[in-house]
Design a protein around this motif. Structure first.
Motif, mmCIF file in Angstrom:
data_model
loop_
_atom_site.group_PDB
_atom_site.id
_atom_site.type_symbol
_atom_site.label_atom_id
_atom_site.label_comp_id
_atom_site.label_asym_id
_atom_site.label_seq_id
_atom_site.Cartn_x
_atom_site.Cartn_y
_atom_site.Cartn_z
ATOM 1 N N GLU A 52 1.061 -0.954 0.195
ATOM 2 C CA GLU A 52 -0.368 -0.265 -0.025
ATOM 3 C C GLU A 52 0.746 1.275 0.213
ATOM 4 O O GLU A 52 0.782 2.410 -0.624
ATOM 5 N N THR A 53 1.918 1.271 0.765
ATOM 6 C CA THR A 53 2.722 2.514 1.067
ATOM 7 C C THR A 53 4.289 1.663 1.299
ATOM 8 O O THR A 53 4.371 0.454 1.349
ATOM 9 N N ALA A 54 4.880 2.611 1.010
ATOM 10 C CA ALA A 54 6.218 1.803 1.809
ATOM 11 C C ALA A 54 6.715 1.299 2.715
ATOM 12 O O ALA A 54 6.937 0.875 2.901
ATOM 13 N N ARG A 55 5.811 1.870 4.116
ATOM 14 C CA ARG A 55 5.917 0.950 5.790
ATOM 15 C C ARG A 55 4.822 0.236 5.556
ATOM 16 O O ARG A 55 4.202 -0.776 6.300
ATOM 17 N N ILE A 56 3.975 0.058 4.219
ATOM 18 C CA ILE A 56 2.363 -0.524 4.865
ATOM 19 C C ILE A 56 2.290 -2.035 3.781
ATOM 20 O O ILE A 56 2.012 -1.476 2.405
ATOM 21 N N VAL A 57 1.849 -2.923 4.427
ATOM 22 C CA VAL A 57 1.756 -4.145 3.069
ATOM 23 C C VAL A 57 -0.158 -4.443 3.363
ATOM 24 O O VAL A 57 -0.164 -4.532 4.372
ATOM 25 N N SER A 58 -0.847 -4.884 2.523
ATOM 26 C CA SER A 58 -1.838 -4.897 3.182
ATOM 27 C C SER A 58 -1.869 -6.735 2.620
ATOM 28 O O SER A 58 -1.336 -7.191 1.196
ATOM 29 N N PHE A 59 -2.952 -7.845 3.384
ATOM 30 C CA PHE A 59 -2.822 -8.786 2.868
ATOM 31 C C PHE A 59 -4.472 -9.030 3.341
ATOM 32 O O PHE A 59 -5.629 -8.584 3.910
ATOM 33 N N VAL A 60 -4.968 -10.266 2.255
ATOM 34 C CA VAL A 60 -5.992 -10.578 2.328
ATOM 35 C C VAL A 60 -5.936 -12.225 2.704
ATOM 36 O O VAL A 60 -5.401 -12.860 1.878
ATOM 37 N N LEU A 61 -7.005 -12.390 3.666
ATOM 38 C CA LEU A 61 -6.451 -13.972 4.497
ATOM 39 C C LEU A 61 -7.730 -15.001 3.776
ATOM 40 O O LEU A 61 -9.213 -13.739 4.515
ATOM 41 N N GLU A 62 -7.752 -15.758 3.327
ATOM 42 C CA GLU A 62 -8.851 -17.014 2.818
ATOM 43 C C GLU A 62 -9.250 -18.614 3.738
ATOM 44 O O GLU A 62 -7.558 -18.456 4.134
ATOM 45 N N ALA A 63 -10.269 -19.017 4.215
ATOM 46 C CA ALA A 63 -10.247 -20.049 4.866
ATOM 47 C C ALA A 63 -10.014 -20.852 4.062
ATOM 48 O O ALA A 63 -10.007 -20.864 3.295
ATOM 49 N N THR A 64 -8.628 -21.531 4.863
ATOM 50 C CA THR A 64 -8.504 -23.356 4.261
ATOM 51 C C THR A 64 -10.030 -24.131 4.015
ATOM 52 O O THR A 64 -9.749 -24.809 2.889
ATOM 53 N N ASN A 65 -10.758 -23.567 5.312
ATOM 54 C CA ASN A 65 -11.741 -24.801 5.549
ATOM 55 C C ASN A 65 -12.521 -24.155 5.432
ATOM 56 O O ASN A 65 -13.015 -23.729 6.614
ATOM 57 N N PRO A 66 -13.620 -23.285 4.140
ATOM 58 C CA PRO A 66 -14.389 -21.865 5.576
ATOM 59 C C PRO A 66 -15.449 -22.848 6.024
ATOM 60 O O PRO A 66 -16.194 -24.108 5.561
ATOM 61 N N ILE A 67 -16.501 -22.021 6.706
ATOM 62 C CA ILE A 67 -17.415 -22.736 7.328
ATOM 63 C C ILE A 67 -18.650 -21.922 6.716
ATOM 64 O O ILE A 67 -18.823 -20.716 6.606
ATOM 65 N N VAL A 68 -20.116 -23.077 5.923
ATOM 66 C CA VAL A 68 -20.714 -22.455 4.904
ATOM 67 C C VAL A 68 -21.980 -22.664 6.262
ATOM 68 O O VAL A 68 -22.138 -23.321 7.302
ATOM 69 N N PRO A 69 -22.618 -21.103 6.068
ATOM 70 C CA PRO A 69 -23.725 -20.758 7.425
ATOM 71 C C PRO A 69 -24.939 -21.700 6.607
ATOM 72 O O PRO A 69 -24.968 -21.862 5.458
ATOM 73 N N PRO A 70 -25.851 -21.562 7.730
ATOM 74 C CA PRO A 70 -26.654 -22.575 7.958
ATOM 75 C C PRO A 70 -27.631 -21.429 6.322
ATOM 76 O O PRO A 70 -27.877 -20.722 5.771
ATOM 77 N N PRO A 71 -28.395 -22.499 5.535
ATOM 78 C CA PRO A 71 -29.571 -21.957 4.583
ATOM 79 C C PRO A 71 -30.268 -20.474 5.661
ATOM 80 O O PRO A 71 -30.813 -21.302 6.323
ATOM 81 N N GLY A 72 -30.568 -19.549 4.520
ATOM 82 C CA GLY A 72 -31.448 -18.308 4.416
ATOM 83 C C GLY A 72 -30.659 -17.364 6.081
ATOM 84 O O GLY A 72 -30.747 -16.573 6.337
#
Length: 520
Positions: free
Chosen positions: A264-284
């Protein structure tokens, strides 16, 4: 209007009433705020057409008002006498139309109106000779108060009083379009749920939210509008999910893979993290996995440290399966930011706590929100700013940086409404953030938020004390913290001196929220 201002038995049964006033309005700016609202409704003389979405010519903020389930707002004018007596400073404002209602009546109220009630509206002669041409309404929802009532009456924390006293008003859906005018009769045609008055629904909607049987029963009432019915459904699902989680004893830590890394800048890095085993919400209940703005994630680093970081996004919404962090490389880093900057890249897997904490308070009764941040402190507040503007709540950001080249997430800041962001760039003629000027000039019913380096936080604390800002109207957000430590215990004085154990990899905030919930 003399009848509406006299003392009326609010518990007397209702079968018919008289429409005393019909009101509507276009959207207008609220006094003292850059926020549009349709609450300031004026009297309509003569008949007006009522379609499926409300009165012809009437406008409202679609974020919280309007639509099929909220086509017409009714209010009992007899309440205004009580409000004026209880709040004499605002007595002049407590008159019919004050709550932004479309239909003003005197006898109908939350104690004798039930969800699903079907009403026919018209002149006495029309109701007798040609009822099939008359307007047909159905009670669909209790009114959910928002901050605009606080601002309209200039009373802080007024909105919750409306449901505490069961004086919110209610909404109708339109079953058959037609005309209405002052002087018309409104008659009860059918009552499928006589046990569910608006007052009783508010008991379980607001005052007693943990009654499993009542939540389940209310979730099944088809006539109840989606706003409230979905809330009861969500509680039923959440309760079942909580039991399931306890039974399964979900793993404390989950694996997340870095799918995006951006400088993002010389001092700041952004990271996007995704779950390797996502939690599936209940239908609805897809929204159950979303994180609130201001949430924190606790990350286990490969060097044995555990750090808590503010979740900054992504802008389309963070969830327990996917979120974004913004990490500044600190000169005195003991391994947290240094490890992430030098050793974590796309594809790297990190351990993240299954428990996300919410630090930034979610206050619904505030008229205006002022955020003050320095450097990477913007990560604590950016998602909150985006959320507030998405629901049309007034807010602003004062942001101090060393130079314009050190502004992270620039595109998202630029996407906020014009005038929202004020940047203080030290390289531009020594432009400096003046916290005293901000604190000493805060508008009425404003919440302050601070996050930044120690110098900013100390100055903010001093100015808040100097200008006697109430404790509940300011929030101080800490930078990242090393939470790898020894276990300890804490005594909570305002909870009957209850003793809680804080383990070495827990935060005090997490333990408090686990024990007492996300109380404001």
């Amino acid at each position: 209007m003399a009848e509406s201002q006299s003392k009326i038995d609010l518990y007397a049964p209702f079968e018919r009433d008289t429409i005393l006033e019909v009101r509507a309005s276009k959207m207008k700016k609220m006094r003292g705020l850059d926020v549009m609202s349709g609450i300031d409704k004026t009297i309509i003389d003569g008949p007006v057409y009522v379609g499926r979405t409300g009165l012809e010519g009437d406008e409202s903020d679609p974020t919280f008002h309007g639509g099929i389930d909220k086509a017409v707002h009714g209010y009992c004018s007899s309440h205004y006498l009580s409000w004026a007596s209880e709040h004499p400073s605002a007595a002049a404002a407590f008159v019919p139309g004050g709550f932004g209602e479309n239909l003003v009546t005197a006898h109908m109220n939350e104690r004798n109106v039930c969800i699903g009630d079907t009403m026919i509206v018209g002149s006495p002669s029309a109701l007798t000779s040609n009822p099939d041409s008359c307007l047909l309404l159905q009670v669909s929802l209790p009114r959910q108060p928002c901050f605009k009532l606080n601002h309209r009456f200039q009373l802080k924390k007024f909105a919750p009083l409306t449901w505490k006293h069961s004086r919110t008003g209610w909404y109708y859906r339109v079953l058959r379009p037609g005309f209405v005018q002052a002087g018309d009769e409104i008659r009860l045609v059918s009552r499928p749920h006589p046990e569910w008055t608006i007052e009783r629904i508010q008991e379980y909607l607001h005052r007693n939210q943990d009654d499993e049987a009542m939540n389940a029963e209310l979730a099944q009432i088809e006539e109840l509008g989606a706003e409230s019915r979905d809330a009861f459904k969500a509680r039923v699902v959440a309760r079942a999910e909580a039991k399931k989680k306890r039974a399964e004893k979900l793993a404390r830590w989950r694996e997340f893979r870095v799918v995006e890394r951006h400088q993002e800048t010389a001092r700041i890095v952004s990271f996007v993290l995704e779950a390797t085993n996502p939690i599936v919400p209940p239908p609805g209940d897809e929204k159950s996995i979303l994180l609130k703005p201001g949430a924190h994630a606790r990350v286990k680093l490969g060097n044995g440290l555990v750090r808590a970081y503010s979740i900054v996004g992504p802008p389309d919404g963070a969830s327990i399966n996917r979120f974004q962090l913004g990490i500044a490389l600190e000169p005195q880093s003991r391994g947290g930011s240094a490890f992430l900057h030098s050793q974590v890249f796309e594809g790297h897997v990190l351990q993240v706590s299954a428990n996300f904490t919410n630090a930034v308070p979610a206050l619904g009764g505030i008229s205006h929100h002022i955020f003050v941040a320095g450097g990477v402190g913007i990560t604590a507040f950016l998602s909150s700013l985006e959320h507030l503007q998405s629901i049309h709540v007034s807010c602003e950001l004062h942001y101090a940086v060393r130079s314009s080249s050190e502004i992270p997430f620039r595109e998202r800041l630029d996407a906020l409404l014009p005038g929202t962001v004020k940047i203080y760039d030290k390289t531009k003629n020594g432009e400096r953030l003046n916290i005293e000027s901000i604190v000493s000039n805060i508008p009425w019913n404003t919440m302050l938020y601070f996050c930044g380096p120690q110098s900013l936080m100390l100055d903010a604390a001093a100015q808040v004390r100097k200008y006697n800002v109430p404790e509940g109207e300011v929030h101080f957000e800490a930078f990242e913290a090393d939470i790898s430590g020894d276990p300890f215990e804490v005594v909570v004085a305002n909870r009957n001196d209850k003793t809680l154990q804080v383990q070495g990899e827990e935060t005090l905030l997490e333990v408090l929220q686990k024990e007492f919930g996300d109380e404001e």
